[in-house]
Design a protein around this motif. Structure first.
Motif, PDB file in Angstrom:
ATOM      1  N   UNK A 182       4.190  80.555  25.868  1.00 36.45           N
ATOM      2  CA  UNK A 182       5.595  81.436  25.448  1.00 36.45           C
ATOM      3  C   UNK A 182       5.326  82.632  24.862  1.00 36.45           C
ATOM      4  N   UNK A 183       5.440  83.643  25.775  1.00 38.83           N
ATOM      5  CA  UNK A 183       5.252  85.189  25.204  1.00 38.83           C
ATOM      6  C   UNK A 183       5.943  85.540  24.004  1.00 38.83           C
ATOM      7  N   UNK A 184       6.995  85.051  23.773  1.00 46.65           N
ATOM      8  CA  UNK A 184       7.692  85.353  22.364  1.00 46.65           C
ATOM      9  C   UNK A 184       7.058  84.849  21.272  1.00 46.65           C
ATOM     10  N   UNK A 185       6.729  83.569  21.528  1.00 46.73           N
ATOM     11  CA  UNK A 185       5.828  82.820  20.327  1.00 46.73           C
ATOM     12  C   UNK A 185       4.636  83.638  20.027  1.00 46.73           C
ATOM     13  N   UNK A 186       3.948  84.099  21.130  1.00 43.49           N
ATOM     14  CA  UNK A 186       2.691  85.073  21.110  1.00 43.49           C
ATOM     15  C   UNK A 186       3.079  86.271  20.042  1.00 43.49           C
ATOM     16  N   UNK A 187       3.941  86.750  20.375  1.00 43.85           N
ATOM     17  CA  UNK A 187       4.621  87.920  19.604  1.00 43.85           C
ATOM     18  C   UNK A 187       4.829  87.482  18.315  1.00 43.85           C
ATOM     19  N   UNK A 188       5.402  86.508  17.946  1.00 49.84           N
ATOM     20  CA  UNK A 188       5.930  86.273  16.439  1.00 49.84           C
ATOM     21  C   UNK A 188       4.703  85.937  15.985  1.00 49.84           C
ATOM     22  N   UNK A 189       3.696  85.387  16.512  1.00 54.38           N
ATOM     23  CA  UNK A 189       2.488  84.766  15.779  1.00 54.38           C
ATOM     24  C   UNK A 189       1.628  86.051  15.406  1.00 54.38           C
ATOM     25  N   UNK A 203       7.522  94.970  25.369  1.00 52.62           N
ATOM     26  CA  UNK A 203       7.960  94.155  24.279  1.00 52.62           C
ATOM     27  C   UNK A 203       7.448  94.310  22.922  1.00 52.62           C
ATOM     28  N   UNK A 204       6.052  94.973  23.087  1.00 49.71           N
ATOM     29  CA  UNK A 204       5.586  95.284  21.818  1.00 49.71           C
ATOM     30  C   UNK A 204       5.669  96.737  21.350  1.00 49.71           C
ATOM     31  N   UNK A 205       6.655  97.602  22.175  1.00 49.42           N
ATOM     32  CA  UNK A 205       6.600  99.027  21.453  1.00 49.42           C
ATOM     33  C   UNK A 205       7.443  99.174  20.428  1.00 49.42           C
ATOM     34  N   UNK A 206       8.732  98.358  20.375  1.00 51.85           N
ATOM     35  CA  UNK A 206       9.508  98.597  19.384  1.00 51.85           C
ATOM     36  C   UNK A 206       8.966  98.257  17.905  1.00 51.85           C
TER      37      UNK A 206
END
Length: 253
Positions: A182-189, A203-206
């Protein structure tokens, strides 16, 4: 028929050899019947029915759902089912009306419609994780760091991170404590300091702008063809699917 088709136990039901043979014979016939009924529904002027689409979670959130919301409000008789899947789904076998992939991975026997612009993938981590550690200079340096992996269901393995620079392309297999699908779980990690993540730049820009994520290896970030909606060729397309295609079609600004 005088032939046992099913084997039943207290916990399960399975096909016998005869049952499997009958199923394999009838399945394509029923699929053809479904297709013909869809063609008949296409004669109606009023879009109605269910459109099933399989796509990545990021594609659904960033592209599909923002454009489909107004469509659903405009046509109350249309239902849209969005299924999150990272597999290279056979939409015909799985009875989906359409799927979403980046342009380079769409099968040649499918009709593909661009629904999004080209994009870059980015490598990011939290300042907390990088504190006191060496900053990667080349992609191979990532093998000495904790990285957040993505498991692909199609191959059952971990995704190798792709990179490119001045025409040179390479892939790096990374290791780490966290693995997701899941992309969003990777971001959160990554935000939680578990290591480097390989996620869409948009997705990472902000988080990069707020200083919550630190970008690395920017010269190596790969470029990917935008998302495409793909569907099987048919003589007639159901009105509901036609409306979905129309509203998702990418218009360059």
């Amino acid at each position: 028929m005088g032939v046992r088709l099913l084997t039943r136990t207290t916990r399960s039901v399975s096909l016998t050899e005869a049952g499997l043979r009958l199923y394999n014979t009838l399945h394509p016939m029923l699929s053809e019947l479904d297709s013909e009924l869809a063609s008949l529904r296409a004669l109606s002027d009023k879009p109605a029915g269910t459109v099933r689409i399989t796509a990545h979670d990021y594609a659904i959130v960033s592209v599909l759902w923002p454009r489909l919301q107004p469509l659903l409000k405009r046509y109350p008789d249309i239902q849209v089912e969005l299924s999150v899947d990272y597999a290279l789904t056979d939409i015909v076998a799985q009875q989906f009306d359409a799927g979403v992939r980046v342009g380079s991975t769409v099968d040649k026997d499918m009709i593909a419609v661009r629904i999004g612009p080209d994009f870059h993938m980015a490598v990011v981590c939290s300042p907390e994780y990088l504190s006191g550690k060496s900053v990667p200079v080349i992609p191979g340096d990532l093998t000495t760091h904790q990285c957040i992996n993505l498991r692909l269901p199609t191959l059952g393995g971990l995704y190798a991170w792709d990179f490119e620079k001045e025409g040179k392309k390479l892939s790096v297999r990374v290791q780490g404590q966290a693995i997701f699908n899941n992309t969003y779980l990777m971001l959160q990690a990554a935000l939680d300091g578990l290591g480097f993540a390989y996620i869409p730049l948009e997705l990472a820009q902000t988080y990069i702008a707020m200083g919550e994520l630190t970008p690395v290896l920017k010269d190596w970030w790969p470029h990917f063809s935008g998302y495409h909606l793909y569907y099987a060729s048919r003589r007639q397309i159901a009105p509901a699917l036609a409306e979905v295609i129309a509203v998702l079609r990418y218009q360059e600004r």
